[in-house]
Design a protein around this motif. Structure first.
Motif, mmCIF file in Angstrom:
data_model
loop_
_atom_site.group_PDB
_atom_site.id
_atom_site.type_symbol
_atom_site.label_atom_id
_atom_site.label_comp_id
_atom_site.label_asym_id
_atom_site.label_seq_id
_atom_site.Cartn_x
_atom_site.Cartn_y
_atom_site.Cartn_z
ATOM 1 N N UNK A 119 28.047 2.490 -0.041
ATOM 2 C CA UNK A 119 26.673 2.370 0.458
ATOM 3 C C UNK A 119 26.506 3.024 1.832
ATOM 4 N N UNK A 120 27.512 3.738 2.327
ATOM 5 C CA UNK A 120 27.371 4.391 3.624
ATOM 6 C C UNK A 120 27.534 3.412 4.765
ATOM 7 N N UNK A 121 27.023 3.814 5.932
ATOM 8 C CA UNK A 121 27.186 3.018 7.145
ATOM 9 C C UNK A 121 25.816 2.682 7.734
ATOM 10 N N UNK A 122 25.698 1.501 8.344
ATOM 11 C CA UNK A 122 24.397 1.111 8.921
ATOM 12 C C UNK A 122 23.856 2.119 9.924
ATOM 13 N N UNK A 123 24.751 2.758 10.696
ATOM 14 C CA UNK A 123 24.301 3.706 11.716
ATOM 15 C C UNK A 123 23.627 4.928 11.114
ATOM 16 N N UNK A 124 23.849 5.185 9.808
ATOM 17 C CA UNK A 124 23.283 6.355 9.158
ATOM 18 C C UNK A 124 21.960 6.051 8.465
ATOM 19 N N UNK A 125 21.548 4.785 8.502
ATOM 20 C CA UNK A 125 20.351 4.412 7.759
ATOM 21 C C UNK A 125 19.120 5.166 8.243
ATOM 22 N N UNK A 126 18.982 5.303 9.582
ATOM 23 C CA UNK A 126 17.802 5.984 10.126
ATOM 24 C C UNK A 126 17.755 7.440 9.704
ATOM 25 N N UNK A 127 18.933 8.033 9.480
ATOM 26 C CA UNK A 127 18.971 9.434 9.072
ATOM 27 C C UNK A 127 18.815 9.596 7.568
ATOM 28 N N UNK A 128 18.928 8.512 6.813
ATOM 29 C CA UNK A 128 18.888 8.580 5.365
ATOM 30 C C UNK A 128 17.544 8.152 4.787
ATOM 31 N N UNK A 129 16.896 7.168 5.396
ATOM 32 C CA UNK A 129 15.637 6.682 4.823
ATOM 33 C C UNK A 129 14.480 7.531 5.294
ATOM 34 N N UNK A 130 13.815 8.239 4.380
ATOM 35 C CA UNK A 130 12.700 9.101 4.786
ATOM 36 C C UNK A 130 11.553 8.348 5.443
ATOM 37 N N UNK A 131 11.302 7.102 5.021
ATOM 38 C CA UNK A 131 10.177 6.387 5.613
ATOM 39 C C UNK A 131 10.450 6.014 7.065
ATOM 40 N N UNK A 132 11.718 5.718 7.411
ATOM 41 C CA UNK A 132 12.058 5.448 8.811
ATOM 42 C C UNK A 132 11.910 6.715 9.633
ATOM 43 N N UNK A 133 12.373 7.831 9.082
ATOM 44 C CA UNK A 133 12.252 9.107 9.788
ATOM 45 C C UNK A 133 10.778 9.486 9.964
ATOM 46 N N UNK A 134 9.958 9.246 8.934
ATOM 47 C CA UNK A 134 8.534 9.577 9.032
ATOM 48 C C UNK A 134 7.834 8.677 10.050
ATOM 49 N N UNK A 135 8.192 7.386 10.082
ATOM 50 C CA UNK A 135 7.598 6.476 11.062
ATOM 51 C C UNK A 135 7.987 6.870 12.474
ATOM 52 N N UNK A 136 9.217 7.325 12.650
ATOM 53 C CA UNK A 136 9.656 7.793 13.966
ATOM 54 C C UNK A 136 8.899 9.038 14.379
ATOM 55 N N UNK A 137 8.701 9.963 13.440
ATOM 56 C CA UNK A 137 7.943 11.183 13.748
ATOM 57 C C UNK A 137 6.491 10.852 14.081
ATOM 58 N N UNK A 138 5.914 9.864 13.398
ATOM 59 C CA UNK A 138 4.545 9.447 13.708
ATOM 60 C C UNK A 138 4.463 8.877 15.116
ATOM 61 N N UNK A 139 5.448 8.114 15.507
ATOM 62 C CA UNK A 139 5.484 7.580 16.875
ATOM 63 C C UNK A 139 5.591 8.709 17.884
ATOM 64 N N UNK A 140 6.388 9.722 17.557
ATOM 65 C CA UNK A 140 6.502 10.888 18.437
ATOM 66 C C UNK A 140 5.162 11.608 18.562
ATOM 67 N N UNK A 141 4.478 11.772 17.438
ATOM 68 C CA UNK A 141 3.194 12.465 17.438
ATOM 69 C C UNK A 141 2.169 11.733 18.312
ATOM 70 N N UNK A 142 2.072 10.420 18.149
ATOM 71 C CA UNK A 142 1.089 9.663 18.932
ATOM 72 C C UNK A 142 1.438 9.661 20.415
ATOM 73 N N UNK A 143 2.728 9.710 20.742
ATOM 74 C CA UNK A 143 3.132 9.780 22.152
ATOM 75 C C UNK A 143 2.691 11.096 22.767
ATOM 76 N N UNK A 144 2.886 12.192 22.043
ATOM 77 C CA UNK A 144 2.473 13.502 22.557
ATOM 78 C C UNK A 144 0.963 13.597 22.691
ATOM 79 N N UNK A 145 0.228 12.951 21.804
ATOM 80 C CA UNK A 145 -1.235 13.020 21.867
ATOM 81 C C UNK A 145 -1.795 12.312 23.094
#
Length: 526
Positions: A316-342
């Motif tokens: 099942x991999x490693x917990x530290x890799x979860x953020x890099x594996x789950x697309x929804x976590x990555x997309x939520x992080x990118x959304x947070x980045x977008x709103x910060x830049x705005x």
């Protein structure tokens, strides 16, 4: 002879101005992006009760997780789904649109220029602005006797006002906004985050399609196994019916046993049509996933095969890799980045905007004058604009962007917590399904022994036929439950890999050339 002194003060002023301009151009207002930390502990305590035959281990796993089932048909379906599914095609179109939008925003970083050319036949009205000027005098003179400038060619004899004239012109103009406060850079930063979010949403679509393909495939194989079990039990019921008919002809039993046996045959036969209907629906579901019309995979999937067994070790991999594996976590992080830049974009709107602009045109009253450098006209210089009163719009925009950032941060936390919960639930479901399957395997074995004994005792007249019916019904139920538990085990493993973000790949599969459904659909019929 006096030697002029160098303009040292002017040079220092130019250098200072240049340095100030460079310093300002490096200034970017608004908060800087900081990647959020992610801490998840995937605690696995093992199954409750008996030790499950398949255990979960925190070791690296292949993104193509479906290969652990060693099922060539499943692997083929997964590969085709990744390249032909229409939901993935739509997500890919959204990703391409976000890239195009980013390119539009990024264009503001560079100067823009336009070329122009025009011809006009004009005549000024003597009752308009021309009325302020004295238009009398000889043609092609700069001024008339009283010193008033003449507008255009002189009037023809017997007419009033200027004559119509030709005006030829061509040239170009350019402008460039100096991004002193980083407004454009923040816009580009937000656009980059939006592209990243769109890319992760596309990968999320891929992960979902891969999980749905495996789940539907296992349900199909489970239904086919249920059909096979029902047909086997139907054969046993018909054998019992024949036995009761023989005993009736020998006077060893009554019509009651024959009627009960006949009812059992019809009852088991009645379970087949719903199962066959569900089988056809699952074939259509898989056809739809592959972007094909209904029944397109009927011939390919008609031959029943057993449900594939799960491997003894589930990586099942490693917990530290979860953020890099789950697309929804990555997309939520990118959304947070977008709103910060705005936020930076909104803050930059409070500051002045400086635009450098210039134009060079060749203008002549005759076409032949367009090749004369003396016909040139030009203009250049900076333009400064600064908001003075906006009715609270700018402050409202900044407040809105900050609220949107806060919302994105909460959404990110929720997504991470949801991922954690889904993984834990999937591990629990996987182990529970395994333990249930183990118990049902034992029950089915005992059902076979009990049915053989009941049939033997009935044939010898030592037992009532109702015992045979009861044992056979119980065996049918237990066998069906075993098939469903096996299906649940495979599906729980699919859910676990989906929760882990399994299927995330560095290189996205190439879609078919058009990414569009076929122009015509040929529907198969019986």
């Amino acid at each position: 002879m006096t030697t002029p002194l160098p303009n040292i003060a002017g040079r220092h002023t130019l250098r200072a101005a240049t340095g100030l301009l460079l310093a300002l151009s490096a200034c970017t207002v608004g908060p800087d992006w900081q990647k959020p930390s992610l801490s998840i502990d995937l605690a696995y305590n093992g199954p409750v009760g008996a030790v499950a035959p398949s255990r979960i281990a925190q070791i690296a796993f292949d993104p193509a997780w479906w290969r652990i089932f060693n099922d060539p048909e499943l692997t083929s379906l997964e590969e085709r789904a990744a390249t032909s599914n229409l939901d993935i095609a739509i997500a890919s179109a959204d990703f391409s649109a976000s890239q195009a939008a980013r390119r539009i925003v990024a264009a503001d970083q560079y100067p823009s220029s336009d070329a122009n050319a025009s011809y006009a036949r004009e005549r000024a009205s003597p009752n308009g602005v021309l009325g302020l000027l004295d238009t009398t005098g000889s043609q092609n003179t700069a001024t008339v006797a009283n010193g008033t400038p003449e507008f255009g060619p002189a009037a023809l004899p017997g007419s009033s006002g200027s004559s119509a004239f030709d005006l030829w012109q061509y040239g170009f103009d350019a402008s460039w906004e100096l991004d002193l406060w980083g407004r454009v850079r923040r816009e580009v930063e937000a656009a980059n985050a939006s592209v990243e979010m769109s890319a992760d949403e596309r990968r999320g679509a891929l992960v979902s399609v891969q999980a749905e393909t495996a789940s539907d495939y296992f349900q199909l194989r489970g239904l086919q196994s249920e059909i096979a079990i029902a047909q086997q039990n139907l054969g046993l019921a018909r054998h019992s019916l024949a036995l009761t008919q023989i005993r009736l002809s020998n006077g060893a039993t009554t019509n009651l046993d024959v009627a009960n046996a006949m009812a059992q045959v019809h009852a088991i036969a009645a379970t087949l049509p719903p199962l066959q209907q569900q089988e056809a629906q699952m074939v259509n579901a898989l056809s739809f996933i592959l972007g094909k019309p209904p029944r397109a995979l009927t011939a390919e999937l008609a031959t029943p095969t057993p449900l594939p067994p799960v491997p003894p070790v589930i990586p099942i991999g490693f917990p530290s890799e979860l953020a890099a594996q789950r697309p929804d976590i990555r997309a939520a992080e990118a959304k947070l980045h977008e709103t910060t830049a705005e936020i930076g974009v909104a803050v930059a709107d409070f500051y002045p905007r400086i635009t450098l602009s210039g134009s060079l045109d060749i203008q002549a009253l005759q076409f032949g004058g367009l090749d004369t450098w003396a016909s040139r006209q030009y203009g250049f210089g900076p333009t400064i604009s600064m908001p003075l009163f906006q009715g609270g719009r700018l402050r409202g925009t900044v407040k809105l962007r900050k609220v949107q950032q806060k919302k994105a941060a909460i959404a990110y936390q929720r997504t991470v917590l949801q991922a954690w919960r889904e993984i834990d639930d999937a591990m629990t479901a996987y182990n529970a399904a395994q333990n249930q399957r183990t118990q049902l395997q034992e029950a089915v074995g005992q059902n076979h022994i009990a049915l053989a004994a009941a049939q033997s005792e009935y044939a010898q007249g030592a037992a009532d036929f109702l015992n045979v019916l009861e044992v056979q019904n119980q065996m049918l139920i237990t066998q069906r439950d075993l098939i469903r538990a096996t299906t649940d085990t495979d599906e729980a493993l699919v859910s676990l890999y989906k929760a882990l973000g399994g299927g995330w790949q560095t290189t996205f599969p190439s879609l078919r050339a058009t990414g569009a459904p076929p122009k015509t659909l040929s529907l198969a019929t019986d």
